[in-house]
Design an enzyme around this catalytic site. Structure first.
Site, PDB file in Angstrom:
ATOM      1  N   GLY A  31       0.903  -1.184  -0.077  1.00 24.39           N
ATOM      2  CA  GLY A  31      -0.060   0.001   0.177  1.00 24.39           C
ATOM      3  C   GLY A  31       0.785   1.318   0.001  1.00 24.39           C
ATOM      4  O   GLY A  31       2.175   1.257  -0.347  1.00 24.39           O
ATOM      5  N   GLY A  36       5.227   3.847  -9.027  1.00 26.92           N
ATOM      6  CA  GLY A  36       6.090   2.676  -9.423  1.00 26.92           C
ATOM      7  C   GLY A  36       5.269   1.044  -9.112  1.00 26.92           C
ATOM      8  O   GLY A  36       5.480   0.365 -10.034  1.00 26.92           O
ATOM      9  N   HIS A  37       4.307   1.268  -8.102  1.00 23.55           N
ATOM     10  CA  HIS A  37       3.481   0.232  -8.227  1.00 23.55           C
ATOM     11  C   HIS A  37       2.371   0.107  -9.421  1.00 23.55           C
ATOM     12  O   HIS A  37       2.014  -0.743  -9.790  1.00 23.55           O
ATOM     13  CB  HIS A  37       2.504   0.481  -6.919  1.00 23.55           C
ATOM     14  CG  HIS A  37       3.092   0.546  -5.648  1.00 23.55           C
ATOM     15  ND1 HIS A  37       3.326   1.397  -4.871  1.00 23.55           N
ATOM     16  CD2 HIS A  37       3.642  -0.601  -4.913  1.00 23.55           C
ATOM     17  CE1 HIS A  37       3.965   1.151  -3.745  1.00 23.55           C
ATOM     18  NE2 HIS A  37       4.217   0.032  -3.890  1.00 23.55           N
ATOM     19  N   GLN A  62       7.470  -9.622   7.983  1.00 26.48           N
ATOM     20  CA  GLN A  62       8.577  -9.389   7.184  1.00 26.48           C
ATOM     21  C   GLN A  62       9.253  -8.047   7.602  1.00 26.48           C
ATOM     22  O   GLN A  62      10.282  -7.735   7.356  1.00 26.48           O
ATOM     23  CB  GLN A  62       8.503  -8.933   5.593  1.00 26.48           C
ATOM     24  CG  GLN A  62       7.598  -7.831   5.575  1.00 26.48           C
ATOM     25  CD  GLN A  62       7.299  -7.970   3.950  1.00 26.48           C
ATOM     26  OE1 GLN A  62       6.580  -8.666   3.407  1.00 26.48           O
ATOM     27  NE2 GLN A  62       7.880  -6.820   3.259  1.00 26.48           N
ATOM     28  N   GLY A 148       8.807  -5.532  -8.828  1.00 24.97           N
ATOM     29  CA  GLY A 148       9.651  -4.412  -8.930  1.00 24.97           C
ATOM     30  C   GLY A 148      10.853  -4.743  -9.010  1.00 24.97           C
ATOM     31  O   GLY A 148      11.555  -5.412  -8.058  1.00 24.97           O
ATOM     32  N   ASP A 151      13.475  -3.890  -5.640  1.00 27.41           N
ATOM     33  CA  ASP A 151      13.384  -4.809  -4.400  1.00 27.41           C
ATOM     34  C   ASP A 151      14.218  -6.124  -5.247  1.00 27.41           C
ATOM     35  O   ASP A 151      13.453  -6.988  -5.237  1.00 27.41           O
ATOM     36  CB  ASP A 151      12.360  -5.067  -3.670  1.00 27.41           C
ATOM     37  CG  ASP A 151      11.726  -3.852  -3.074  1.00 27.41           C
ATOM     38  OD1 ASP A 151      12.091  -3.660  -1.980  1.00 27.41           O
ATOM     39  OD2 ASP A 151      10.898  -3.298  -3.658  1.00 27.41           O
ATOM     40  N   SER A 186       9.305   5.153  -3.464  1.00 22.65           N
ATOM     41  CA  SER A 186       9.148   4.200  -2.281  1.00 22.65           C
ATOM     42  C   SER A 186       8.323   4.717  -1.642  1.00 22.65           C
ATOM     43  O   SER A 186       8.157   6.033  -1.279  1.00 22.65           O
ATOM     44  CB  SER A 186      10.564   4.044  -1.607  1.00 22.65           C
ATOM     45  OG  SER A 186      10.397   3.443  -0.498  1.00 22.65           O
ATOM     46  N   SER A 187       7.419   4.081  -0.921  1.00 22.46           N
ATOM     47  CA  SER A 187       6.583   4.236   0.076  1.00 22.46           C
ATOM     48  C   SER A 187       7.258   5.084   1.276  1.00 22.46           C
ATOM     49  O   SER A 187       6.664   5.991   2.036  1.00 22.46           O
ATOM     50  CB  SER A 187       5.738   3.266   0.495  1.00 22.46           C
ATOM     51  OG  SER A 187       5.037   2.460  -0.375  1.00 22.46           O
TER      52      SER A 187
HETATM   53  P1  AMP Z   1       6.124  -2.546  -1.739  1.00 21.53           P
HETATM   54  O1  AMP Z   1       4.843  -2.022  -1.432  1.00 21.53           O
HETATM   55  O2  AMP Z   1       7.036  -1.503  -1.392  1.00 21.53           O
HETATM   56  O3  AMP Z   1       6.015  -3.946  -0.763  1.00 21.53           O
HETATM   57  O4  AMP Z   1       6.296  -2.698  -2.970  1.00 21.53           O
HETATM   58  C1  AMP Z   1       5.261  -3.567  -3.838  1.00 21.53           C
HETATM   59  C2  AMP Z   1       5.857  -3.849  -5.271  1.00 21.53           C
HETATM   60  O5  AMP Z   1       6.389  -2.790  -5.855  1.00 21.53           O
HETATM   61  C3  AMP Z   1       7.256  -4.473  -5.025  1.00 21.53           C
HETATM   62  O6  AMP Z   1       7.182  -5.593  -5.946  1.00 21.53           O
HETATM   63  C4  AMP Z   1       8.380  -3.730  -5.380  1.00 21.53           C
HETATM   64  O7  AMP Z   1       9.507  -3.941  -5.809  1.00 21.53           O
HETATM   65  C5  AMP Z   1       7.531  -2.670  -6.276  1.00 21.53           C
HETATM   66  N1  AMP Z   1       8.108  -1.319  -6.116  1.00 21.53           N
HETATM   67  C6  AMP Z   1       8.304  -0.439  -5.196  1.00 21.53           C
HETATM   68  N2  AMP Z   1       8.831   0.536  -5.482  1.00 21.53           N
HETATM   69  C7  AMP Z   1       9.245   0.531  -6.800  1.00 21.53           C
HETATM   70  C8  AMP Z   1       9.546   1.477  -7.824  1.00 21.53           C
HETATM   71  N3  AMP Z   1      10.103   2.665  -7.502  1.00 21.53           N
HETATM   72  N4  AMP Z   1       9.719   1.064  -9.403  1.00 21.53           N
HETATM   73  C9  AMP Z   1       9.128  -0.060  -9.586  1.00 21.53           C
HETATM   74  N5  AMP Z   1       8.592  -1.121  -8.752  1.00 21.53           N
HETATM   75  C10 AMP Z   1       8.577  -0.902  -7.446  1.00 21.53           C
END
Ligand code: AMP
Length: 289
Positions: A31, A36-37, A62, A148, A151, A186-187
């Site tokens: 969330g 990016g998401h 995690q 993404g 990570d 990034s969040s």
């Molecule tokens: P998270 O919400 O941080 O767990 O991320 C969820 C998904 O979004 C994961 O597969 C991340 O690698 C991807 N993600 C997060 N930030 C980015 C970004 N800047 N560009 C591409 N994918 C992203």
């Protein structure tokens, strides 16, 4: 967009979609969504998903004891709007109590590729990630799942898990989406104060400095890393967690750039830990750095 919040209802939806011959794409998230998401939802469509499910679940498993689980940013209204705009079919939001009921005691551990890099700094993190992703896969039963490259180690661990445990799921990596000044979205960027936000540019600049070194012909690992260290050390608000070169598939450390090589780093900016990475040594003449 339909919202589903129980495992049973997710199963039922997935069963109907599969019976109708639809190809299901899946994008797991925690969330507080950003572009990016959204790019991962778009990538799922590009890979011919007929229906796209995005999940939002802040997975307690995690997070380490001293990490940011309690203050992880949330904005469901905005997340919903972004997912609707991206043409997402289902938002899956399981409850922690249903995901981890009393008596829960099973985990998925991917061994070697989770040991170095972030795995060394965040014990138990990847075990939490692969366990929750396995559970989400079982609930959503997608044909395709998009993660993404931001990570990167997570993506490698999930590819390994899918292969080793025979999940019938195509795992797709999506490129890192950046702000216009280079900061990887990034969040957790929401934690940064304005001066910290400025300081955080040292991550992408450090990667760029190493890329330049490789483009100019440097092949020695130590010299390539030194370029990144120089940029990071010049930023007083930055505290380096690690900077490392690794084989992009095995994630084993490498000390020469003899082909595609992952340069990954984690840096604390104040109380916020940020990660970023790039692939060095790509392209015919490695012209891309
Ligand atoms: P998270 O919400 O941080 O767990 O991320 C969820 C998904 O979004 C994961 O597969 C991340 O690698 C991807 N993600 C997060 N930030 C980015 C970004 N800047 N560009 C591409 N994918 C992203």
């Amino acid at each position: 967009m339909e919202t589903i919040d129980s495992i049973r209802a997710m199963h039922a939806w997935s069963e109907r979609a599969r019976a109708a011959g639809r190809r299901i794409g899946f994008v797991p998230t925690m969330g507080y969504l950003h572009t990016g998401h959204v790019s991962l939802v778009t990538e799922a469509r590009r890979r011919r998903a007929d229906l796209v499910v995005a999940s939002i679940f802040v997975n307690p498993l995690q997070f380490g004891h001293n990490e940011d689980l309690d203050r992880y940013p949330r904005d469901l209204e905005r997340d919903t709007r972004l997912l609707v705009e991206a043409d997402t079919d289902v938002l899956y939001m399981p409850q922690a109590s249903e995901m981890y009921p009393e008596g829960f005691q099973t985990a998925v551990t991917v061994e070697h590729v989770t040991r170095g890099l972030c795995g060394e700094k965040r014990p138990g993190h990847f075990r939490g990630v692969t366990t929750v992703v396995a559970k989400l896969f079982n609930a959503v039963r997608p044909h395709l799942a998009v993660f993404g490259e931001k990570d990167y180690q997570q993506l490698v661990a999930i590819r390994r898990m899918v292969r080793d445990l025979d999940f019938d799921i195509e795992v797709v990596g999506g490129p890192i989406v950046r702000e216009s000044d280079g900061l990887a979205m990034s969040s957790r960027n929401a934690y940064l104060s304005p001066p910290e936000r400025q300081a955080a540019l040292c991550l992408s600049r450090a990667l760029a400095a190493s890329e330049t070194a490789v483009r100019e012909g440097e092949r020695g690992g130590a010299a390539v890393l030194d370029r990144a260290y120089a940029v990071l050390n010049a930023e007083p608000r930055a505290r380096i967690d690690y900077v490392a070169l690794a084989d992009p598939e095995s994630l084993r450390p490498v000390d020469r750039i003899a082909g595609p090589t992952l340069l990954a780093l984690a840096v604390w900016i104040g109380q916020t830990r940020l990660i970023d990475n790039t692939l060095l040594g790509r392209g015919a003449a490695w012209g891309e750095g």
